[in-house]
Design a protein around this motif. Structure first.
Motif, PDB file in Angstrom:
ATOM      1  N   HIS A 191       1.398  16.558 -41.792  1.00 31.40           N
ATOM      2  CA  HIS A 191       2.051  15.340 -41.327  1.00 31.40           C
ATOM      3  C   HIS A 191       1.875  15.150 -39.828  1.00 31.40           C
ATOM      4  O   HIS A 191       1.705  14.038 -39.365  1.00 31.40           O
ATOM      5  CB  HIS A 191       3.526  15.339 -41.719  1.00 31.40           C
ATOM      6  N   SER A 192       1.925  16.202 -39.060  1.00 33.70           N
ATOM      7  CA  SER A 192       1.623  16.074 -37.640  1.00 33.70           C
ATOM      8  C   SER A 192       0.312  16.797 -37.407  1.00 33.70           C
ATOM      9  O   SER A 192       0.055  17.819 -38.008  1.00 33.70           O
ATOM     10  CB  SER A 192       2.737  16.681 -36.784  1.00 33.70           C
ATOM     11  N   SER A 193      -0.507  16.246 -36.559  1.00 34.70           N
ATOM     12  CA  SER A 193      -1.837  16.806 -36.338  1.00 34.70           C
ATOM     13  C   SER A 193      -1.936  17.315 -34.916  1.00 34.70           C
ATOM     14  O   SER A 193      -2.384  16.607 -34.027  1.00 34.70           O
ATOM     15  CB  SER A 193      -2.896  15.742 -36.614  1.00 34.70           C
ATOM     16  N   PRO A 194      -1.503  18.553 -34.688  1.00 32.07           N
ATOM     17  CA  PRO A 194      -1.458  19.075 -33.330  1.00 32.07           C
ATOM     18  C   PRO A 194      -2.822  19.354 -32.711  1.00 32.07           C
ATOM     19  O   PRO A 194      -2.952  19.352 -31.505  1.00 32.07           O
ATOM     20  CB  PRO A 194      -0.662  20.360 -33.469  1.00 32.07           C
ATOM     21  N   ASN A 195      -3.831  19.596 -33.517  1.00 29.77           N
ATOM     22  CA  ASN A 195      -5.130  19.911 -32.940  1.00 29.77           C
ATOM     23  C   ASN A 195      -6.251  19.236 -33.716  1.00 29.77           C
ATOM     24  O   ASN A 195      -6.052  18.708 -34.807  1.00 29.77           O
ATOM     25  CB  ASN A 195      -5.341  21.423 -32.842  1.00 29.77           C
ATOM     26  N   ARG A 239      -6.652  17.656 -37.643  1.00 27.66           N
ATOM     27  CA  ARG A 239      -6.955  16.237 -37.887  1.00 27.66           C
ATOM     28  C   ARG A 239      -8.212  16.089 -38.737  1.00 27.66           C
ATOM     29  O   ARG A 239      -8.267  15.252 -39.647  1.00 27.66           O
ATOM     30  CB  ARG A 239      -7.102  15.490 -36.563  1.00 27.66           C
ATOM     31  N   ILE A 240      -9.232  16.899 -38.453  1.00 29.11           N
ATOM     32  CA  ILE A 240     -10.459  16.878 -39.251  1.00 29.11           C
ATOM     33  C   ILE A 240     -10.124  17.217 -40.699  1.00 29.11           C
ATOM     34  O   ILE A 240     -10.548  16.527 -41.631  1.00 29.11           O
ATOM     35  CB  ILE A 240     -11.504  17.853 -38.674  1.00 29.11           C
ATOM     36  N   LYS A 241      -9.363  18.278 -40.885  1.00 30.55           N
ATOM     37  CA  LYS A 241      -8.983  18.711 -42.227  1.00 30.55           C
ATOM     38  C   LYS A 241      -8.241  17.613 -42.969  1.00 30.55           C
ATOM     39  O   LYS A 241      -8.554  17.300 -44.121  1.00 30.55           O
ATOM     40  CB  LYS A 241      -8.114  19.972 -42.136  1.00 30.55           C
ATOM     41  N   GLU A 242      -7.283  17.007 -42.307  1.00 32.79           N
ATOM     42  CA  GLU A 242      -6.484  15.957 -42.932  1.00 32.79           C
ATOM     43  C   GLU A 242      -7.349  14.781 -43.370  1.00 32.79           C
ATOM     44  O   GLU A 242      -7.231  14.285 -44.494  1.00 32.79           O
ATOM     45  CB  GLU A 242      -5.414  15.494 -41.944  1.00 32.79           C
ATOM     46  N   LYS A 243      -8.251  14.331 -42.498  1.00 37.00           N
ATOM     47  CA  LYS A 243      -9.102  13.184 -42.817  1.00 37.00           C
ATOM     48  C   LYS A 243     -10.048  13.485 -43.973  1.00 37.00           C
ATOM     49  O   LYS A 243     -10.220  12.662 -44.872  1.00 37.00           O
ATOM     50  CB  LYS A 243      -9.894  12.757 -41.582  1.00 37.00           C
ATOM     51  N   MET A 252     -20.660  20.358 -21.650  1.00 34.38           N
ATOM     52  CA  MET A 252     -19.306  20.870 -21.542  1.00 34.38           C
ATOM     53  C   MET A 252     -18.812  20.942 -20.099  1.00 34.38           C
ATOM     54  O   MET A 252     -17.682  21.344 -19.862  1.00 34.38           O
ATOM     55  CB  MET A 252     -19.232  22.270 -22.178  1.00 34.38           C
ATOM     56  N   LYS A 253     -19.630  20.553 -19.138  1.00 36.54           N
ATOM     57  CA  LYS A 253     -19.208  20.637 -17.740  1.00 36.54           C
ATOM     58  C   LYS A 253     -17.945  19.816 -17.505  1.00 36.54           C
ATOM     59  O   LYS A 253     -17.837  18.693 -17.964  1.00 36.54           O
ATOM     60  CB  LYS A 253     -20.325  20.162 -16.814  1.00 36.54           C
ATOM     61  N   GLY A 254     -16.997  20.412 -16.822  1.00 41.81           N
ATOM     62  CA  GLY A 254     -15.745  19.737 -16.514  1.00 41.81           C
ATOM     63  C   GLY A 254     -14.707  19.830 -17.604  1.00 41.81           C
ATOM     64  O   GLY A 254     -13.605  19.335 -17.469  1.00 41.81           O
ATOM     65  N   ARG A 255     -15.035  20.467 -18.710  1.00 41.36           N
ATOM     66  CA  ARG A 255     -14.086  20.619 -19.811  1.00 41.36           C
ATOM     67  C   ARG A 255     -13.486  22.016 -19.759  1.00 41.36           C
ATOM     68  O   ARG A 255     -14.140  22.963 -19.365  1.00 41.36           O
ATOM     69  CB  ARG A 255     -14.772  20.427 -21.163  1.00 41.36           C
ATOM     70  N   GLY A 256     -12.269  22.125 -20.209  1.00 36.80           N
ATOM     71  CA  GLY A 256     -11.624  23.428 -20.277  1.00 36.80           C
ATOM     72  C   GLY A 256     -12.211  24.270 -21.392  1.00 36.80           C
ATOM     73  O   GLY A 256     -12.833  23.747 -22.314  1.00 36.80           O
ATOM     74  N   THR A 257     -12.000  25.554 -21.341  1.00 30.82           N
ATOM     75  CA  THR A 257     -12.550  26.447 -22.357  1.00 30.82           C
ATOM     76  C   THR A 257     -11.761  26.383 -23.654  1.00 30.82           C
ATOM     77  O   THR A 257     -12.219  26.873 -24.674  1.00 30.82           O
ATOM     78  CB  THR A 257     -12.567  27.907 -21.849  1.00 30.82           C
ATOM     79  N   ASP A 258     -10.565  25.774 -23.626  1.00 29.58           N
ATOM     80  CA  ASP A 258      -9.752  25.710 -24.835  1.00 29.58           C
ATOM     81  C   ASP A 258      -9.909  24.394 -25.592  1.00 29.58           C
ATOM     82  O   ASP A 258      -9.236  24.169 -26.587  1.00 29.58           O
ATOM     83  CB  ASP A 258      -8.282  25.947 -24.502  1.00 29.58           C
ATOM     84  N   GLU A 259     -10.797  23.509 -25.149  1.00 32.55           N
ATOM     85  CA  GLU A 259     -10.985  22.241 -25.839  1.00 32.55           C
ATOM     86  C   GLU A 259     -11.775  22.452 -27.121  1.00 32.55           C
ATOM     87  O   GLU A 259     -12.707  23.237 -27.168  1.00 32.55           O
ATOM     88  CB  GLU A 259     -11.704  21.242 -24.937  1.00 32.55           C
ATOM     89  N   GLU A 260     -11.382  21.726 -28.145  1.00 37.00           N
ATOM     90  CA  GLU A 260     -12.038  21.820 -29.454  1.00 37.00           C
ATOM     91  C   GLU A 260     -13.162  20.791 -29.511  1.00 37.00           C
ATOM     92  O   GLU A 260     -12.931  19.630 -29.799  1.00 37.00           O
ATOM     93  CB  GLU A 260     -11.017  21.554 -30.558  1.00 37.00           C
ATOM     94  N   THR A 261     -14.369  21.228 -29.235  1.00 39.15           N
ATOM     95  CA  THR A 261     -15.487  20.304 -29.101  1.00 39.15           C
ATOM     96  C   THR A 261     -16.637  20.564 -30.069  1.00 39.15           C
ATOM     97  O   THR A 261     -17.430  19.674 -30.318  1.00 39.15           O
ATOM     98  CB  THR A 261     -16.052  20.369 -27.673  1.00 39.15           C
ATOM     99  N   HIS A 262     -16.740  21.778 -30.588  1.00 40.30           N
ATOM    100  CA  HIS A 262     -17.852  22.158 -31.458  1.00 40.30           C
ATOM    101  C   HIS A 262     -17.291  22.815 -32.724  1.00 40.30           C
ATOM    102  O   HIS A 262     -16.500  23.755 -32.632  1.00 40.30           O
ATOM    103  CB  HIS A 262     -18.764  23.167 -30.760  1.00 40.30           C
ATOM    104  N   ASP A 282     -15.494  10.026 -30.982  1.00 38.91           N
ATOM    105  CA  ASP A 282     -15.288   9.140 -29.841  1.00 38.91           C
ATOM    106  C   ASP A 282     -14.300   9.703 -28.822  1.00 38.91           C
ATOM    107  O   ASP A 282     -14.201   9.190 -27.711  1.00 38.91           O
ATOM    108  CB  ASP A 282     -14.800   7.761 -30.310  1.00 38.91           C
ATOM    109  N   SER A 283     -13.568  10.750 -29.215  1.00 42.68           N
ATOM    110  CA  SER A 283     -12.530  11.280 -28.320  1.00 42.68           C
ATOM    111  C   SER A 283     -12.752  12.736 -27.922  1.00 42.68           C
ATOM    112  O   SER A 283     -11.797  13.446 -27.623  1.00 42.68           O
ATOM    113  CB  SER A 283     -11.153  11.122 -28.966  1.00 42.68           C
ATOM    114  N   GLY A 284     -14.001  13.191 -27.934  1.00 40.47           N
ATOM    115  CA  GLY A 284     -14.275  14.511 -27.392  1.00 40.47           C
ATOM    116  C   GLY A 284     -14.942  15.514 -28.313  1.00 40.47           C
ATOM    117  O   GLY A 284     -15.382  16.562 -27.860  1.00 40.47           O
ATOM    118  N   LEU A 285     -15.021  15.224 -29.617  1.00 45.15           N
ATOM    119  CA  LEU A 285     -15.771  16.109 -30.511  1.00 45.15           C
ATOM    120  C   LEU A 285     -17.235  15.953 -30.142  1.00 45.15           C
ATOM    121  O   LEU A 285     -17.794  14.857 -30.209  1.00 45.15           O
ATOM    122  CB  LEU A 285     -15.538  15.741 -31.974  1.00 45.15           C
ATOM    123  N   HIS A 286     -17.847  17.041 -29.698  1.00 42.63           N
ATOM    124  CA  HIS A 286     -19.197  16.984 -29.132  1.00 42.63           C
ATOM    125  C   HIS A 286     -20.278  17.284 -30.161  1.00 42.63           C
ATOM    126  O   HIS A 286     -21.349  16.690 -30.144  1.00 42.63           O
ATOM    127  CB  HIS A 286     -19.285  17.960 -27.959  1.00 42.63           C
TER     128      HIS A 286
END
Length: 104
Positions: free
Chosen positions: A8-12, A16-20, A45-55, A86-90
């Motif tokens: 019901h809430s999509s914290p990460n 969200r991928i799983k839910e969709k 990945m330059k300028g992104r934190g190491t904890d971002e979910e991108t790959h 569109d929001s950061g998934l690389h």
């Protein structure tokens, strides 16, 4: 079906991928692996934190893929995840199969 109950809430991003994908494709198998840490130093990945979910690596087995070639399956997954892209998934590595293909 190996899918869990609805989120019901999509914290990460993985949630969200799983839910969709569960909502739209009703997979019999769904494995989502965050491999962002493997890409922390590359140019995209330059300028992104190491904890971002991108790959992510994604394995999905669904009857919804029956009658589709590989390109159409991947387009469907990308279309379903357009908001994430569109929001950061690389990058997304996709293994998509029908139930009959996954038993071979």
């Amino acid at each position: 079906m190996s899918s869990s109950s609805s989120i019901h809430s999509s914290p990460n991003r993985a949630s969200r991928i799983k839910e969709k994908l569960e909502k739209e494709l009703e997979p019999v198998e769904l494995v989502i692996e965050d491999v962002s840490y493997q890409h922390a130093g590359h140019a995209g990945m330059k300028g992104r934190g190491t904890d971002e979910e991108t790959h992510f690596n994604l394995k999905i087995v669904s009857k919804g893929f029956e009658g589709m070639n590989l390109v159409k399956r991947h387009r469907l997954v990308y279309d379903l995840l357009r908001e994430e892209l569109d929001s950061g998934l690389h990058a997304l590595s996709i293994v998509s199969k029908t139930p009959s293909e996954s038993t071979r």
